[in-house]
Design a protein around this motif. Structure first.
Motif, PDB file in Angstrom:
ATOM      1  N   PHE A 284      -4.719   3.592   4.136  1.00  0.00           N
ATOM      2  CA  PHE A 284      -4.444   3.435   5.567  1.00  0.00           C
ATOM      3  C   PHE A 284      -5.702   2.955   6.300  1.00  0.00           C
ATOM      4  O   PHE A 284      -5.663   2.008   7.086  1.00  0.00           O
ATOM      5  N   THR A 285      -6.815   3.605   6.016  1.00  0.00           N
ATOM      6  CA  THR A 285      -8.086   3.236   6.650  1.00  0.00           C
ATOM      7  C   THR A 285      -8.492   1.815   6.247  1.00  0.00           C
ATOM      8  O   THR A 285      -8.974   1.044   7.092  1.00  0.00           O
ATOM      9  N   GLN A 286      -8.262   1.454   5.000  1.00  0.00           N
ATOM     10  CA  GLN A 286      -8.597   0.112   4.537  1.00  0.00           C
ATOM     11  C   GLN A 286      -7.752  -0.940   5.266  1.00  0.00           C
ATOM     12  O   GLN A 286      -8.265  -1.982   5.665  1.00  0.00           O
ATOM     13  N   LEU A 287      -6.452  -0.654   5.447  1.00  0.00           N
ATOM     14  CA  LEU A 287      -5.593  -1.579   6.197  1.00  0.00           C
ATOM     15  C   LEU A 287      -6.081  -1.741   7.629  1.00  0.00           C
ATOM     16  O   LEU A 287      -6.071  -2.848   8.171  1.00  0.00           O
ATOM     17  N   ARG A 288      -6.509  -0.667   8.254  1.00  0.00           N
ATOM     18  CA  ARG A 288      -7.036  -0.748   9.614  1.00  0.00           C
ATOM     19  C   ARG A 288      -8.252  -1.666   9.670  1.00  0.00           C
ATOM     20  O   ARG A 288      -8.442  -2.398  10.630  1.00  0.00           O
TER      21      ARG A 288
ATOM     22  N   PHE B  49      -2.817  -4.295  12.069  1.00  0.00           N
ATOM     23  CA  PHE B  49      -2.543  -2.917  11.660  1.00  0.00           C
ATOM     24  C   PHE B  49      -3.280  -1.938  12.562  1.00  0.00           C
ATOM     25  O   PHE B  49      -2.767  -0.861  12.856  1.00  0.00           O
ATOM     26  N   GLU B  50      -4.455  -2.313  13.029  1.00  0.00           N
ATOM     27  CA  GLU B  50      -5.200  -1.460  13.967  1.00  0.00           C
ATOM     28  C   GLU B  50      -4.413  -1.309  15.266  1.00  0.00           C
ATOM     29  O   GLU B  50      -4.287  -0.204  15.807  1.00  0.00           O
TER      30      GLU B  50
ATOM     31  N   CYS C  69      -4.137  17.098   4.929  1.00  0.00           N
ATOM     32  CA  CYS C  69      -3.107  16.068   4.875  1.00  0.00           C
ATOM     33  C   CYS C  69      -3.804  14.728   4.656  1.00  0.00           C
ATOM     34  O   CYS C  69      -4.450  14.212   5.562  1.00  0.00           O
ATOM     35  N   ASP C  70      -3.690  14.182   3.442  1.00  0.00           N
ATOM     36  CA  ASP C  70      -4.348  12.912   3.142  1.00  0.00           C
ATOM     37  C   ASP C  70      -3.346  11.791   2.898  1.00  0.00           C
ATOM     38  O   ASP C  70      -3.663  10.779   2.288  1.00  0.00           O
ATOM     39  N   GLN C  71      -2.111  11.994   3.401  1.00  0.00           N
ATOM     40  CA  GLN C  71      -1.067  10.986   3.275  1.00  0.00           C
ATOM     41  C   GLN C  71      -0.256  10.916   4.563  1.00  0.00           C
ATOM     42  O   GLN C  71      -0.128  11.906   5.279  1.00  0.00           O
ATOM     43  N   LEU C  72       0.296   9.750   4.805  1.00  0.00           N
ATOM     44  CA  LEU C  72       1.213   9.515   5.905  1.00  0.00           C
ATOM     45  C   LEU C  72       2.454   8.901   5.277  1.00  0.00           C
ATOM     46  O   LEU C  72       2.343   8.141   4.318  1.00  0.00           O
TER      47      LEU C  72
ATOM     48  N   GLN D  57       0.808  -1.229   0.000  1.00  0.00           N
ATOM     49  CA  GLN D  57       0.000   0.000   0.000  1.00  0.00           C
ATOM     50  C   GLN D  57       0.845   1.284   0.000  1.00  0.00           C
ATOM     51  O   GLN D  57       0.307   2.372  -0.171  1.00  0.00           O
ATOM     52  N   PHE D  58       2.138   1.150   0.202  1.00  0.00           N
ATOM     53  CA  PHE D  58       3.036   2.303   0.222  1.00  0.00           C
ATOM     54  C   PHE D  58       3.701   2.486  -1.140  1.00  0.00           C
ATOM     55  O   PHE D  58       3.954   1.510  -1.839  1.00  0.00           O
ATOM     56  N   HIS D  59       3.976   3.728  -1.488  1.00  0.00           N
ATOM     57  CA  HIS D  59       4.775   3.984  -2.692  1.00  0.00           C
ATOM     58  C   HIS D  59       5.953   4.892  -2.344  1.00  0.00           C
ATOM     59  O   HIS D  59       5.868   5.721  -1.437  1.00  0.00           O
TER      60      HIS D  59
END
Length: 187
Positions: free
Chosen positions: A108-112, A118-119, A43-46, A24-26
């Motif tokens: 990120f939300t999907q991984l949680r 991940f949560e 801010c929509d990225q971490l 999920q990371f690039h």
């Protein structure tokens, strides 16, 4: 990528879970002076820092105030903006040429949702951030500028070599001139 993989392994993710998260990371490269996040924007990225030093800062009456710095194995995010999807109050700038691994808020939300470990990881990150903020606030309110500088020397000596004087002064809550006097006094 190895830094992120190592961080996930140290955080308890098994190999399959690591792959699911890393997918999920690039990768993104930032040049010195380039912004990762900007005040006034959502801010929509971490990001996970693989290489580089970053400055979190805000504007106060035309003066840049450094609120935080981040380096390798740290995360970049304007936390309040990311969580609430409101405009950020701070900007995040690369102080050196940098490599980061970025995940969107949606991924990120999907991984949680999809990956229970991940949560747990997410809660751990939040707890670390809360502790960091509390420690910083406490130090700023209870320690003298000289004591804050001595603590910085003891806990993060690499910052003294890697971050320009004006940013260090801002982190410590003093002017660059005052920081020079402190440095001269301590030597």
């Amino acid at each position: 990528m190895d830094g992120l993989r190592d961080f996930l392994a140290e955080s308890g993710f098994d190999t399959d879970q690591q792959r699911a998260v890393i997918k999920q990371f690039h990768r993104r490269q930032l040049h010195k002076g380039e912004l990762f996040g900007q005040a006034g924007r959502i801010c929509d990225q971490l990001a996970f820092v693989e290489k580089g030093i970053f400055q979190f800062f805000c504007d106060r009456n035309g003066d840049e105030i450094t609120t935080y710095t981040a380096g390798p194995a740290d995360f970049l995010v304007s936390l309040g903006s990311f969580l609430k999807q409101q405009p950020a109050r701070e900007s995040i700038r690369a102080l050196t040429d940098s490599i980061i691994w970025v995940i969107t808020k949606q991924a990120f939300t999907q991984l949680r949702h999809d990956l229970p470990p991940f949560e747990t990881f997410y809660v751990g990150i939040l707890e670390d951030q809360i502790n960091c903020i509390e420690e910083s606030r406490y130090n700023l309110l209870t320690l003298t500028a000289e004591e804050r500088y001595q603590r910085l020397m003891a806990e993060e000596p690499h910052l003294l070599q890697e971050i320009p004087l004006q940013y260090l002064a801002s982190i410590l809550g003093v002017t660059p001139r005052h920081l020079s006097r402190i440095r001269g006094h301590i030597r």
